[in-house]
Design a protein around this motif. Sequence first.
Motif, PDB file in Angstrom:
ATOM      1  N   ILE A 560       0.730  -1.143   0.004  1.00 22.75           N
ATOM      2  CA  ILE A 560      -0.039   0.091  -0.025  1.00 22.75           C
ATOM      3  C   ILE A 560       0.832   1.297   0.073  1.00 22.75           C
ATOM      4  O   ILE A 560       0.738   2.311  -0.623  1.00 22.75           O
ATOM      5  CB  ILE A 560      -0.981   0.000   1.199  1.00 22.75           C
ATOM      6  CG1 ILE A 560      -2.015  -1.180   1.073  1.00 22.75           C
ATOM      7  CG2 ILE A 560      -1.700   1.183   1.318  1.00 22.75           C
ATOM      8  CD1 ILE A 560      -2.637  -1.421   2.385  1.00 22.75           C
ATOM      9  N   ALA A 561       1.827   1.346   0.892  1.00 22.20           N
ATOM     10  CA  ALA A 561       3.091   2.554   0.766  1.00 22.20           C
ATOM     11  C   ALA A 561       3.694   2.466  -0.394  1.00 22.20           C
ATOM     12  O   ALA A 561       3.933   3.957  -0.732  1.00 22.20           O
ATOM     13  CB  ALA A 561       3.733   2.207   1.986  1.00 22.20           C
ATOM     14  N   ALA A 562       3.746   1.708  -1.077  1.00 21.14           N
ATOM     15  CA  ALA A 562       4.565   1.676  -2.531  1.00 21.14           C
ATOM     16  C   ALA A 562       3.702   2.100  -3.749  1.00 21.14           C
ATOM     17  O   ALA A 562       4.536   2.447  -4.527  1.00 21.14           O
ATOM     18  CB  ALA A 562       5.132   0.239  -2.229  1.00 21.14           C
ATOM     19  N   MET A 563       2.505   1.875  -3.494  1.00 25.02           N
ATOM     20  CA  MET A 563       1.726   2.033  -4.629  1.00 25.02           C
ATOM     21  C   MET A 563       1.051   3.458  -4.608  1.00 25.02           C
ATOM     22  O   MET A 563       0.462   3.958  -3.574  1.00 25.02           O
ATOM     23  CB  MET A 563       0.512   1.094  -4.786  1.00 25.02           C
ATOM     24  CG  MET A 563       1.145  -0.381  -4.876  1.00 25.02           C
ATOM     25  SD  MET A 563      -0.128  -1.651  -4.686  1.00 25.02           S
ATOM     26  CE  MET A 563      -1.011  -1.381  -6.187  1.00 25.02           C
ATOM     27  N   THR A 564       0.993   4.266  -5.770  1.00 22.40           N
ATOM     28  CA  THR A 564       0.476   5.541  -5.974  1.00 22.40           C
ATOM     29  C   THR A 564      -0.469   5.488  -7.209  1.00 22.40           C
ATOM     30  O   THR A 564       0.101   5.270  -8.385  1.00 22.40           O
ATOM     31  CB  THR A 564       1.640   6.669  -6.230  1.00 22.40           C
ATOM     32  OG1 THR A 564       2.487   6.654  -4.910  1.00 22.40           O
ATOM     33  CG2 THR A 564       0.902   8.100  -6.193  1.00 22.40           C
ATOM     34  N   PRO A 565      -1.629   5.798  -7.233  1.00 22.50           N
ATOM     35  CA  PRO A 565      -2.467   5.730  -5.745  1.00 22.50           C
ATOM     36  C   PRO A 565      -2.546   4.605  -5.061  1.00 22.50           C
ATOM     37  O   PRO A 565      -2.400   3.371  -5.530  1.00 22.50           O
ATOM     38  CB  PRO A 565      -3.893   6.343  -6.047  1.00 22.50           C
ATOM     39  CG  PRO A 565      -4.074   5.805  -7.539  1.00 22.50           C
ATOM     40  CD  PRO A 565      -2.959   5.668  -8.079  1.00 22.50           C
ATOM     41  N   PRO A 566      -2.924   4.596  -3.724  1.00 20.67           N
ATOM     42  CA  PRO A 566      -2.906   3.293  -3.175  1.00 20.67           C
ATOM     43  C   PRO A 566      -4.070   2.550  -3.322  1.00 20.67           C
ATOM     44  O   PRO A 566      -4.822   2.632  -4.127  1.00 20.67           O
ATOM     45  CB  PRO A 566      -3.382   3.710  -1.445  1.00 20.67           C
ATOM     46  CG  PRO A 566      -2.926   5.149  -1.348  1.00 20.67           C
ATOM     47  CD  PRO A 566      -2.911   5.747  -2.818  1.00 20.67           C
TER      48      PRO A 566
END
Length: 632
Positions: A560-566
């Motif tokens: 979740i922290a690595a994906m943009t957007p979550p």
Amino acid sequence: MNSALEFTVPPLFPQRSPPMCGIIGLFRPAPAAAPPGPERVMAARDRMAHRGPDGSGLFQAAGGRLVLGHRRLAIIDPSPAGAQPMTDADAGLTVVFNGEIYNYRELRRELMAQGVTFRSQSDTEVLLRLYDRHGVDGLARLNGMFAFALWDDRRQGLLLARDGLGIKPLYVFDDGETTGFASECRALAALLPERSASRADPAARLGFFMYGWVPEPFSPWAAIEMLPAGTWLWTDARGTSRGRFFDVVDEIVAAEMDARTATPKSRREWLASLRDDVAASVDRHLVADTPVSLFLSAGVDSTMIAELAASATGGVTGVTLTADRFIGSDDDEAPGAAATAAACGMPHHVRHLTAADFTDQRDALLRSMDVPTIDGVNVFFAAAAAADAGFKVALSGVGGDEMLGGYPSFRQIPPLMRFLGPVARIPLLGPALGRGLRRMTAPWLGAFTSPKYASLLECAGADADAYLLRRGLFLPWELERGEDARSLAETLARVRRAAGGDGRYARIASPYLRVLAMETELYMRGQLLRDADWAGMASSVEIRTPLADAALFRRAIRAIAAMTPPPDKRTLSVAIGPQSAAAATRPKTGFSLPIRDWPTASSTTGPVRKPRGLRGWAQFVYDSWNRENGMG
């Protein structure tokens, strides 16, 4: 000299995992202290008979200064070999345990590689051997839902511990002479010294009306607190010490650091990893020697679990709860749940609840409620439906909204703090403007919406305040009438610190992840998981939460922290399967019942007029709970 009462502790460990249960105990560490007496513990233990109708046990040690009690709900290994308390005579260790350790097989292999020998395949023995070899440092290796008390006879001390997400409750008190613990607050209150038995904690009352639940670590009794999730407490004749082995904020901060330094992955790779992690968690939660049910709604969370569990040996059975007044409306969960069950080849039970059903069971519900809460009604009736269908285990989708941004707070709190926060944080001027705006708008705003929105600017400057504005039931200024100003300010400061007002969420860089942390630690832990415990145990049903799992959280938060957007529910649902993807296109209804429209007065002639939202229900619950438990 150790002695077991009511049954003989088996000489060998059980061959499977322990049952779910209720645990309780008293310990007086001072060698010259008078024994507390087993009769009191037995009586308090049996107040939790609903948590363990399949058996009970008692254990004494340290010349009677330690008494451990246990109530048993046999889910895994229902034979007598699974009885507790469980003793390893060679190591001088005895444990009473509520929960499951999902990674006990991996830990067992690691310990065997270090030369540790085992006499069974049980996770109870793994827990004892892990402690024997690594002490409290071994707690960080456990993955599961658990609360336990472990007596170390060699060190003449007692260890208490609670799982990282706080799925299992563990209440404690320590008055300097006696340490007590229990799975339920009211059972432990029965063991309080007389001088503490009727002393209420004002922070519990204020916190309840602010949030709709009693924030941890508070309890209605001033002498009792909830052991914080992911922590341990050790007590012996030299005193008491505490430590932490899991922390939601620490995990998120570490995930943000990893996202900045780790080898980049594509969004597709992260989603595949997240999908596999969710599937592994579902698999872990299906292990049982009795049939497993699933609280199946029309929503994404339970549909994902259903789809992932469809191929499991034995499968699961869906249990759906809906209100009769919802039939034919968009709020009716039954049609969507039925479609999922049919597509997954899953047996399916539907329970339609009426206002008369609610009225008939309202008093039983309130008697079952361990601490006041405005929620849990749906789980109470769903668990009863599962029990009526013959199930002791039910899976729940709790945790999905927290992990995948399913609440409005994820969309509303970050922009509120981004646009109004800078003004609210101007020294002196910002707070003054916030108070002034509230005083001007509060008298008339309630005619159109919740009066708490008069504090829009006042609450925009800090995470904890913005979260209260979005999630809260009442704001503190609404509760000032008739209260001593100084006392209220001191109590509010305690509640605010416990709910993140100490600035702990400021360590997280991402506004989205700060909301995720607050929803996980405050709402999910403080209300949803606690309600799942008491409401399930009221029908002797163990509720498991595959989407609220410490190992899953640790892995998922990195994706979740690595994906943009979550990733959101729709994104993950497509990776899970067609039924989950279809559920993601339905309007979100929530696993709810029309409580506000059902009567709460003693009369059953029909609905009564109540204040906005659940405020009237909250007052009714609080007053009824206090009367039932002699607290005013």
